[in-house]
Design a protein around this motif. Structure first.
Motif, short mmCIF file in Angstrom:
data_model
loop_
_atom_site.label_atom_id
_atom_site.label_comp_id
_atom_site.label_asym_id
_atom_site.label_seq_id
_atom_site.Cartn_x
_atom_site.Cartn_y
_atom_site.Cartn_z
N ASP A 40 2.44 -8.23 -8.01
CA ASP A 40 3.37 -7.37 -8.76
C ASP A 40 4.54 -6.91 -7.90
O ASP A 40 5.61 -6.64 -8.41
CB ASP A 40 2.63 -6.15 -9.31
CG ASP A 40 1.85 -6.49 -10.57
OD1 ASP A 40 2.16 -7.54 -11.18
OD2 ASP A 40 0.95 -5.72 -10.95
N ALA A 90 -4.38 -3.85 0.15
CA ALA A 90 -4.04 -4.08 -1.25
C ALA A 90 -4.70 -5.37 -1.76
O ALA A 90 -5.04 -6.25 -0.97
CB ALA A 90 -2.53 -4.19 -1.41
N LYS A 113 3.85 1.50 -1.22
CA LYS A 113 4.79 1.46 -2.35
C LYS A 113 6.25 1.54 -1.89
O LYS A 113 7.03 2.37 -2.34
CB LYS A 113 4.50 2.60 -3.34
CG LYS A 113 3.09 2.56 -3.90
CD LYS A 113 2.92 3.60 -5.00
CE LYS A 113 1.58 3.60 -5.69
NZ LYS A 113 0.44 2.94 -5.10
N GLU A 157 0.84 -1.20 0.00
CA GLU A 157 0.00 0.00 0.00
C GLU A 157 0.88 1.25 0.00
O GLU A 157 0.56 2.24 -0.65
CB GLU A 157 -0.91 0.00 1.24
CG GLU A 157 -2.01 -1.06 1.24
CD GLU A 157 -1.53 -2.46 1.66
OE1 GLU A 157 -0.30 -2.68 1.78
OE2 GLU A 157 -2.39 -3.33 1.85
N GLU A 200 -3.53 -9.09 -6.53
CA GLU A 200 -2.80 -8.77 -7.76
C GLU A 200 -1.72 -7.70 -7.51
O GLU A 200 -0.60 -7.81 -8.01
CB GLU A 200 -3.79 -8.28 -8.80
CG GLU A 200 -3.25 -8.35 -10.20
CD GLU A 200 -4.20 -7.71 -11.19
OE1 GLU A 200 -5.43 -7.76 -10.97
OE2 GLU A 200 -3.68 -7.16 -12.18
N GLN A 201 -2.07 -6.69 -6.73
CA GLN A 201 -1.06 -5.66 -6.39
C GLN A 201 0.10 -6.29 -5.62
O GLN A 201 1.26 -5.95 -5.84
CB GLN A 201 -1.70 -4.55 -5.55
CG GLN A 201 -2.64 -3.67 -6.34
CD GLN A 201 -3.49 -2.78 -5.43
OE1 GLN A 201 -3.92 -3.18 -4.34
NE2 GLN A 201 -3.74 -1.56 -5.88
N ARG A 202 -0.23 -7.23 -4.75
CA ARG A 202 0.83 -7.89 -3.99
C ARG A 202 1.68 -8.75 -4.90
O ARG A 202 2.90 -8.82 -4.74
CB ARG A 202 0.24 -8.74 -2.85
CG ARG A 202 -0.36 -7.89 -1.76
CD ARG A 202 -0.40 -8.61 -0.42
NE ARG A 202 -1.03 -7.74 0.56
CZ ARG A 202 -2.33 -7.77 0.84
NH1 ARG A 202 -3.13 -8.66 0.28
NH2 ARG A 202 -2.84 -6.92 1.71
#
Ligand code: ADP
Length: 411
Positions: free
Chosen positions: A167, A160, A119, A117, A163-165
């Motif tokens: 990446d 998050a 970044k 979250e 999918e975000q994890r």
């Protein structure tokens, strides 16, 4: 020193993984623990919170009353920003202190629930994500931690996505099975990757593998993106631009499992200034190609001045991710050609098919060389590609002229 960022959705099993890593010798730096520590009674952090939000954020013992603070600070953006401006720098400073205090050869494991979250992936040499399916996590949170189901669902929804994890993850730790299964996975991660990676960083060792083609991996671009974010952080404004180049940047093309990245710099001196910062984050310098070295086979006849073919090459210390990092000067032919070649292939499927044939022949030539002879195998590989590349250099520039391609419009 190696820094591993460890994260995962609530209830996925992060604490379980960090406990095992710490038993194995990892130096654990836990963001949640630090966030509590910096606002304990008697701290400067707690005084700042009282000053900002009033005495009623304290309980009867003078400690922080978290629900009371939440009620005040999470009501509007301004209050939330004020809270963050107090707590974040304190957490940052304490984290830095703990890392500085760790031994030179430490594998530092930073447990950060909101790493994705926030970044923060570029801060680490590796990011590990602990994964379990959302329903499984809810069951564990309710069953083992006694969390009300609605709370568990609301927290998961606010975090998050899987999918975000994905990446963000260099390492995906699936904790869907029994707790015992996790133990073996974490132990081999420690022994086979983290420990040798850390040792390689200290010793300046680059990991190289015998040239061999593998099927196109659809995750190559995401892997490159993570590497580029780390490189960008280490290079700062010395990097003019950073690009994923080479075969792994061409979708669907089988290639050596080696990610090529080009860092464009303003001068060879600028490239040399990056030697140390890149070494520190796990990309030691491999070769020093100067104006006196023979220039690459391709480009013969193209450029009169051999000095413009100078470049620096770095490799990677991660045993599980071989890389070539090419440092080239902005506008010089090698820098331009790396970008042109990628874009030409990407938009010309016929050339990709041709190139694949050449690569297969080159891999076959390399396979004939003894596996212990890396240099010999690489030479066989590059020699087999040479004649095709000489032609490709000219053809790519013809294509650039026809299409009006320029490096500034690519990427
Ligand atoms: P996180 O730190 O990611 O929020 P935890 O490590 O605290 O998650 O795990 C959440 C809960 O699930 C804990 O009670 C833990 O003991 C339990 N748990 C962890 N891994 C497993 C597993 N593979 N099977 C069953 N329960 C597990």
């Amino acid at each position: 020193m190696l820094r591993l960022g460890l994260t995962g959705g609530i209830g996925a099993g992060k604490s379980t993984v960090s406990r095992t890593l710490s038993e194995l010798g990892g130096v654990l730096v836990d963001a949640d623990v630090i966030a509590r520590e910096v606002v304990e009674p008697g701290t400067q952090g707690l005084s700042a919170l009282v000053e900002a939000f009033g005495e009623d954020v304290l309980d009867e013992n003078g400690a922080l009353n978290r629900p009371a603070l939440a009620a005040k600070a999470f009501g509007d953006d301004e209050s939330r920003a004020k809270l963050n401006s107090i707590v974040h720098p304190l957490v940052g400073r304490r984290t830095a202190e703990l890392i500085e205090g760790a031994p030179r050869d430490a594998v530092v494991v930073q447990d950060i629930p909101l790493l994705v979250e926030g970044k923060m992936g570029a801060l680490f040499q590796l990011v590990a994500v602990v994964y379990a399916d959302a329903e499984e996590r809810i069951e564990r949170l309710v069953g083992q931690r006694g969390m009300p189901e609605n709370d568990a669902r609301a927290r998961i929804a606010a975090q998050a996505t899987d999918e975000q994890r994905r990446d963000a993850a260099d390492i995906w730790i699936d904790n869907s099975g029994a707790p015992g299964d996790l133990d073996d996975v974490v132990r081999s991660l420690w022994a086979d990757r983290l420990v040798p990676f850390e040792q390689n960083i200290r010793d300046g060792v680059v990991v190289r593998t015998h040239p061999r083609l593998v099927s196109a991996d659809p995750t190559w671009p995401a892997q490159a993106a993570r590497l580029m974010a780390r490189l960008a952080l280490a290079c700062g404004s010395v990097a003019v631009r950073i690009d994923h180049i080479g075969s792994t940047a061409i979708s669907g093309l089988d290639a050596k499992d080696v990610v090529d990245i080009q860092i464009t710099v303003a001068s060879i001196d600028a490239a040399d200034a990056l030697t140390e910062p890149l070494r520190q984050i796990g990309f030691p310098r491999l070769a020093h190609i100067t104006a006196d070295d023979p220039k690459p086979a391709y480009g013969i006849g193209g450029e009169a001045d051999p000095a413009v073919w100078a470049k620096r090459i770095h490799g990677g210390a991660d045993p599980a991710r071989p890389v070539n990092i090419h440092l080239r000067v902005d506008g010089w032919p090698g820098q331009q050609f790396a970008l042109l070649f990628r874009d030409w292939l990407q938009s010309t499927p016929g050339v990709v098919a041709e190139y694949l044939d050449i690569k297969r022949a080159a891999a076959a030539a390399a396979a004939a060389v003894d596996v212990s002879d890396y240099e010999g195998a690489m030479t066989a590989y590059l020699n087999a590609k040479g004649p095709w590349f000489d032609r490709a250099y000219v053809r790519a520039w013809e294509w650039a002229e026809e299409t009006g391609w320029s490096a500034s419009t690519s990427a």
